[in-house]
Design an enzyme around this catalytic site. Structure first.
Site, short mmCIF file in Angstrom:
data_model
loop_
_atom_site.label_atom_id
_atom_site.label_comp_id
_atom_site.label_asym_id
_atom_site.label_seq_id
_atom_site.Cartn_x
_atom_site.Cartn_y
_atom_site.Cartn_z
N TYR A 156 0.86 -1.20 0.00
CA TYR A 156 0.00 0.00 0.00
C TYR A 156 0.90 1.25 0.00
CZ TYR A 156 -4.31 2.64 0.71
OH TYR A 156 -5.38 3.49 0.56
N LYS A 163 -3.05 8.49 2.89
CA LYS A 163 -4.28 8.32 3.71
C LYS A 163 -4.07 8.83 5.12
CE LYS A 163 -7.28 6.37 0.80
NZ LYS A 163 -8.37 7.18 0.20
O1 0WE Z 1 -6.91 3.09 -1.61
C1 0WE Z 1 -6.94 2.04 -2.22
C2 0WE Z 1 -6.48 1.97 -3.67
C3 0WE Z 1 -6.17 3.30 -4.27
C4 0WE Z 1 -5.36 3.25 -5.54
C5 0WE Z 1 -5.42 2.21 -6.46
C6 0WE Z 1 -4.64 2.26 -7.61
C7 0WE Z 1 -4.60 1.13 -8.60
C8 0WE Z 1 -4.23 1.61 -9.99
C9 0WE Z 1 -4.54 4.31 -5.79
N1 0WE Z 1 -3.79 4.38 -6.90
C10 0WE Z 1 -3.82 3.39 -7.81
N2 0WE Z 1 -3.05 3.50 -8.93
C11 0WE Z 1 -3.15 2.65 -9.98
O2 0WE Z 1 -2.39 2.78 -10.96
N3 0WE Z 1 -7.35 0.90 -1.58
C12 0WE Z 1 -7.71 0.96 -0.18
C13 0WE Z 1 -7.42 -0.43 -2.25
C14 0WE Z 1 -6.09 -1.08 -2.08
O3 0WE Z 1 -5.07 -0.78 -2.89
C15 0WE Z 1 -3.97 -1.50 -2.46
C16 0WE Z 1 -4.33 -2.27 -1.35
C17 0WE Z 1 -5.69 -1.99 -1.10
C18 0WE Z 1 -6.53 -2.57 -0.01
C19 0WE Z 1 -2.67 -1.54 -2.95
C20 0WE Z 1 -1.74 -2.37 -2.36
C21 0WE Z 1 -2.10 -3.11 -1.25
C22 0WE Z 1 -3.39 -3.09 -0.74
#
Ligand code: 0WE
Length: 256
Positions: A156, A163
């Site tokens: 993450y 966050k």
């Molecule tokens: O906040 C998120 C994801 C936000 C996010 C997702 C992406 C994917 C595609 C931000 N930036 C990008 N950029 C991209 O190119 N989450 C809470 C979901 C999430 O994302 C993760 C998680 C979780 C849970 C990434 C790694 C590990 C766990």
């Protein structure tokens, strides 16, 4: 369900029908709110038009890249002239370059760090500042967070740091805007299978990990995030501001 009859709201962050923003928008709408929507880029325009269009042909749908001050100004200009007032705002927007969500946090580039914080954290400050003058009767601002803000979740990475900035910004905004009866809170959601989660290596393992370890032994449902969104927007939450509410089937309380 609490009523949001007569409330006027704006929703940032619908990409498709699986978006958490869409789940909360549907719940706000079902509770009686009238909503405006923004979309990020031409790519997502038709998705948002098809979804939000179901709320009536007169639904306000506006482009907004939250990294552009002039687009934010134009959105609130339109909302002001169409609604005349605003009661609710949902921030469900995040981005970090894909490479930053792979490998080690220590390798985060200056540019990936800047982009992640600009899109995912500073945008709440900019949107709250623009929304506040329209929230003449008070208001409720809700932003989406994740557990990676407080504990290390593998990969993450910089999103966790962004966050953390979003959650701290929520507290400072709640302090500044409290005198105007504007409340600012975060929902920290357990993992949900959205567009933002797609393509994240090991995401289905993460869903299984939550099922195994959360007290409720399951994952959160989008409609449960919707119900929490309605609560935070309602009079029932009139004394709640600056908080992070965990809607994660209890996962966050566990030490092991
Ligand atoms: O906040 C998120 C994801 C936000 C996010 C997702 C992406 C994917 C595609 C931000 N930036 C990008 N950029 C991209 O190119 N989450 C809470 C979901 C999430 O994302 C993760 C998680 C979780 C849970 C990434 C790694 C590990 C766990």
């Amino acid at each position: 369900m609490a009523t949001l009859e007569g409330k006027l709201g704006i929703v940032f962050g619908v990409a498709n029908k699986r978006s958490i923003a869409w789940a909360i928008a549907q719940a706000w709408h079902a509770a009686g709110a009238r909503l405006a929507f923004t979309y990020q880029g031409e790519r997502l325009k038709s998705n948002v038009e098809e979804l939000a269009g179901a709320f009536g042909a007169d639904t306000l749908i506006l482009p907004c890249d939250v990294t552009r001050d002039e687009e934010i100004a134009a959105v609130f200009q339109s909302v002001g002239s169409t609604f005349g007032r605003l009661d609710l705002m949902l921030h469900s927007v995040a981005f970090a370059p894909k490479e930053a969500l792979e490998g080690r946090f220590v390798d985060t580039t200056r540019e990936a760090f800047r982009v992640a914080h600009d899109v995912s954290a500073y945008s709440l400050v900019a949107l709250a500042r623009a929304a506040a003058p329209l929230m003449s009767g008070g208001g409720s601002i809700v932003a989406m967070s994740y557990y990676g803000a407080e504990k290390v979740v593998p990969h993450y990475n910089v999103m966790g740091v962004a966050k953390a900035a979003l959650e701290a910004s929520t507290r400072y905004l709640a302090s500044d805007l409290g005198t105007q009866k504007i409340r600012v809170n975060c929902i920290s959601a357990g993992p949900v299978n959205t567009l933002a989660a797609r393509g994240i290596a090991g995401f289905s393992d993460m869903l299984r990990h939550y099922e195994a370890h959360a007290p409720l032994k399951r994952n959160v449902l989008p409609e449960e995030l919707g119900a929490t969104g309605v609560f935070l927007a309602s009079e029932g939450a009139a004394a709640i501001t600056g908080q992070v509410l965990y809607v994660d089937c209890g996962y966050q309380i566990m030490g092991m």
